[in-house]
Motif scaffolding. Structure first.
Motif, PDB file in Angstrom:
ATOM      1  N   GLN A  31      -5.398   4.036 -16.029  1.00 55.10           N
ATOM      2  CA  GLN A  31      -5.708   3.807 -14.614  1.00 55.10           C
ATOM      3  C   GLN A  31      -7.081   3.184 -14.382  1.00 55.10           C
ATOM      4  N   VAL A  32      -8.108   3.635 -15.143  1.00 58.32           N
ATOM      5  CA  VAL A  32      -9.480   3.187 -14.849  1.00 58.32           C
ATOM      6  C   VAL A  32     -10.155   2.460 -15.995  1.00 58.32           C
ATOM      7  N   GLY A  33      -9.456   2.260 -17.089  1.00 56.72           N
ATOM      8  CA  GLY A  33     -10.070   1.584 -18.232  1.00 56.72           C
ATOM      9  C   GLY A  33     -11.048   2.491 -18.954  1.00 56.72           C
ATOM     10  N   ASP A  34     -12.068   1.900 -19.544  1.00 58.62           N
ATOM     11  CA  ASP A  34     -13.045   2.663 -20.322  1.00 58.62           C
ATOM     12  C   ASP A  34     -14.286   3.050 -19.528  1.00 58.62           C
ATOM     13  N   VAL A  35     -14.220   2.960 -18.213  1.00 56.73           N
ATOM     14  CA  VAL A  35     -15.352   3.339 -17.360  1.00 56.73           C
ATOM     15  C   VAL A  35     -15.586   4.843 -17.484  1.00 56.73           C
ATOM     16  N   VAL A  36     -16.849   5.239 -17.658  1.00 57.45           N
ATOM     17  CA  VAL A  36     -17.191   6.656 -17.739  1.00 57.45           C
ATOM     18  C   VAL A  36     -17.372   7.175 -16.308  1.00 57.45           C
ATOM     19  N   PRO A  37     -16.532   8.130 -15.885  1.00 52.06           N
ATOM     20  CA  PRO A  37     -16.630   8.641 -14.515  1.00 52.06           C
ATOM     21  C   PRO A  37     -17.900   9.451 -14.291  1.00 52.06           C
ATOM     22  N   GLU A  38     -18.405   9.397 -13.059  1.00 51.17           N
ATOM     23  CA  GLU A  38     -19.554  10.210 -12.676  1.00 51.17           C
ATOM     24  C   GLU A  38     -19.040  11.374 -11.832  1.00 51.17           C
ATOM     25  N   GLU A  39     -19.599  12.551 -12.054  1.00 56.40           N
ATOM     26  CA  GLU A  39     -19.188  13.740 -11.308  1.00 56.40           C
ATOM     27  C   GLU A  39     -19.731  13.685  -9.887  1.00 56.40           C
ATOM     28  N   GLY A  40     -18.929  14.170  -8.947  1.00 59.33           N
ATOM     29  CA  GLY A  40     -19.388  14.313  -7.567  1.00 59.33           C
ATOM     30  C   GLY A  40     -18.865  13.234  -6.640  1.00 59.33           C
ATOM     31  N   GLY A  41     -19.159  13.446  -5.363  1.00 57.76           N
ATOM     32  CA  GLY A  41     -18.749  12.499  -4.343  1.00 57.76           C
ATOM     33  C   GLY A  41     -17.306  12.663  -3.904  1.00 57.76           C
ATOM     34  N   ILE A  42     -16.646  13.735  -4.374  1.00 59.19           N
ATOM     35  CA  ILE A  42     -15.245  13.988  -4.022  1.00 59.19           C
ATOM     36  C   ILE A  42     -15.105  15.441  -3.586  1.00 59.19           C
ATOM     37  N   LEU A  43     -14.481  15.647  -2.437  1.00 59.51           N
ATOM     38  CA  LEU A  43     -14.118  16.986  -1.995  1.00 59.51           C
ATOM     39  C   LEU A  43     -12.657  17.168  -2.362  1.00 59.51           C
ATOM     40  N   LEU A  44     -12.379  18.110  -3.248  1.00 51.38           N
ATOM     41  CA  LEU A  44     -11.027  18.371  -3.731  1.00 51.38           C
ATOM     42  C   LEU A  44     -10.620  19.762  -3.269  1.00 51.38           C
ATOM     43  N   ARG A  45      -9.619  19.824  -2.387  1.00 46.16           N
ATOM     44  CA  ARG A  45      -9.141  21.106  -1.858  1.00 46.16           C
ATOM     45  C   ARG A  45      -7.760  21.412  -2.421  1.00 46.16           C
ATOM     46  N   ALA A  46      -7.668  22.577  -3.073  1.00 38.94           N
ATOM     47  CA  ALA A  46      -6.403  23.075  -3.612  1.00 38.94           C
ATOM     48  C   ALA A  46      -6.549  24.591  -3.724  1.00 38.94           C
ATOM     49  N   PRO A  47      -5.444  25.323  -3.649  1.00 35.73           N
ATOM     50  CA  PRO A  47      -5.557  26.783  -3.749  1.00 35.73           C
ATOM     51  C   PRO A  47      -5.970  27.217  -5.153  1.00 35.73           C
ATOM     52  N   VAL A  56       2.396  22.739  -4.490  1.00 35.49           N
ATOM     53  CA  VAL A  56       0.972  23.063  -4.432  1.00 35.49           C
ATOM     54  C   VAL A  56       0.272  22.005  -3.570  1.00 35.49           C
ATOM     55  N   PRO A  57      -0.295  22.403  -2.422  1.00 39.07           N
ATOM     56  CA  PRO A  57      -0.966  21.427  -1.565  1.00 39.07           C
ATOM     57  C   PRO A  57      -2.315  21.002  -2.146  1.00 39.07           C
ATOM     58  N   VAL A  58      -2.573  19.702  -2.123  1.00 37.77           N
ATOM     59  CA  VAL A  58      -3.836  19.152  -2.623  1.00 37.77           C
ATOM     60  C   VAL A  58      -4.341  18.125  -1.612  1.00 37.77           C
ATOM     61  N   THR A  59      -5.626  18.243  -1.272  1.00 43.23           N
ATOM     62  CA  THR A  59      -6.275  17.265  -0.401  1.00 43.23           C
ATOM     63  C   THR A  59      -7.477  16.703  -1.136  1.00 43.23           C
ATOM     64  N   VAL A  60      -7.619  15.385  -1.113  1.00 42.88           N
ATOM     65  CA  VAL A  60      -8.748  14.699  -1.751  1.00 42.88           C
ATOM     66  C   VAL A  60      -9.461  13.882  -0.690  1.00 42.88           C
ATOM     67  N   LEU A  61     -10.766  14.098  -0.556  1.00 40.85           N
ATOM     68  CA  LEU A  61     -11.593  13.328   0.372  1.00 40.85           C
ATOM     69  C   LEU A  61     -12.776  12.774  -0.417  1.00 40.85           C
ATOM     70  N   VAL A  62     -12.862  11.454  -0.491  1.00 43.13           N
ATOM     71  CA  VAL A  62     -13.947  10.802  -1.231  1.00 43.13           C
ATOM     72  C   VAL A  62     -15.011  10.368  -0.240  1.00 43.13           C
ATOM     73  N   GLU A  63     -16.257  10.715  -0.546  1.00 43.33           N
ATOM     74  CA  GLU A  63     -17.377  10.323   0.310  1.00 43.33           C
ATOM     75  C   GLU A  63     -17.632   8.829   0.147  1.00 43.33           C
ATOM     76  N   SER A  64     -17.277   8.065   1.175  1.00 44.14           N
ATOM     77  CA  SER A  64     -17.445   6.618   1.146  1.00 44.14           C
ATOM     78  C   SER A  64     -17.398   6.102   2.573  1.00 44.14           C
ATOM     79  N   PRO A  65     -18.219   5.108   2.902  1.00 46.26           N
ATOM     80  CA  PRO A  65     -18.203   4.574   4.267  1.00 46.26           C
ATOM     81  C   PRO A  65     -16.942   3.769   4.594  1.00 46.26           C
ATOM     82  N   GLU A 100      -9.095   9.480   2.252  1.00 41.83           N
ATOM     83  CA  GLU A 100      -8.518  10.820   2.161  1.00 41.83           C
ATOM     84  C   GLU A 100      -7.018  10.727   1.927  1.00 41.83           C
ATOM     85  N   VAL A 101      -6.524  11.567   1.004  1.00 35.38           N
ATOM     86  CA  VAL A 101      -5.094  11.673   0.767  1.00 35.38           C
ATOM     87  C   VAL A 101      -4.714  13.149   0.711  1.00 35.38           C
ATOM     88  N   GLN A 102      -3.508  13.437   1.158  1.00 30.55           N
ATOM     89  CA  GLN A 102      -2.951  14.787   1.089  1.00 30.55           C
ATOM     90  C   GLN A 102      -1.565  14.680   0.490  1.00 30.55           C
TER      91      GLN A 102
END
Length: 140
Positions: A31-47, A56-65, A100-102
């Motif tokens: 999906q992303v190639g050999d890019v090394v991901p950086e931690e943070g900037g994502i709110l991940l909600r799951a039980p 299992v409900p999952v919500t992802v919100l990425v901090e981005s303008p 944001e995706v749910q």
């Protein structure tokens, strides 16, 4: 003395874990190639505990303008212990008000959910959460 059959089973356990990690790494690399991901900037909600692994409900919100200059282009979800690690991929445009995706996912057993968010400048953000599953959702 360990019976021969038990020794074979014990020897296979680490290989199964390594194969699962390799499958997860391969799915992420696809999906992303050999890019090394950086931690943070994502709110991940799951039980923390999912009684039913089938929904299992999952919500992802990425901090981005979400502007033309800076926005999220894709969000990818992975399950570390599912038979197929890739759960879903969502393509986004700067026309969205927020990144944001749910969704609802199926989980076979206790595991981590990993989210990768691709930014338009090539950066990749990462977040993960552990989920305990009461009843597996991948049983037939």
């Amino acid at each position: 003395m360990i019976p021969r059959r038990a020794a074979l089973i014990l020897a296979a356990i680490p290989f199964a874990a390594l194969a699962r990690e390799d499958a997860l790494a391969a799915a992420m690399r696809e999906q992303v190639g050999d890019v090394v991901p950086e931690e943070g900037g994502i709110l991940l909600r799951a039980p923390a505990v999912a009684e039913n692994g089938g929904q299992v409900p999952v919500t992802v919100l990425v901090e981005s303008p979400q502007t033309a200059a800076e926005h999220v282009t894709a969000i990818h979800l992975f399950a570390t212990r599912n038979p197929t690690p890739g759960i879903a991929s969502f393509r986004l445009t700067p026309l969205l008000a927020r990144a944001e995706v749910q969704t609802r996912i199926r989980l076979a057993e206790n595991q981590a959910i990993v989210v990768l968010a691709q930014m338009n400048d090539g950066r990749v953000r990462r977040a993960s959460v552990e989920i305990s599953v009461g009843t597996g959702g991948c049983l037939s």
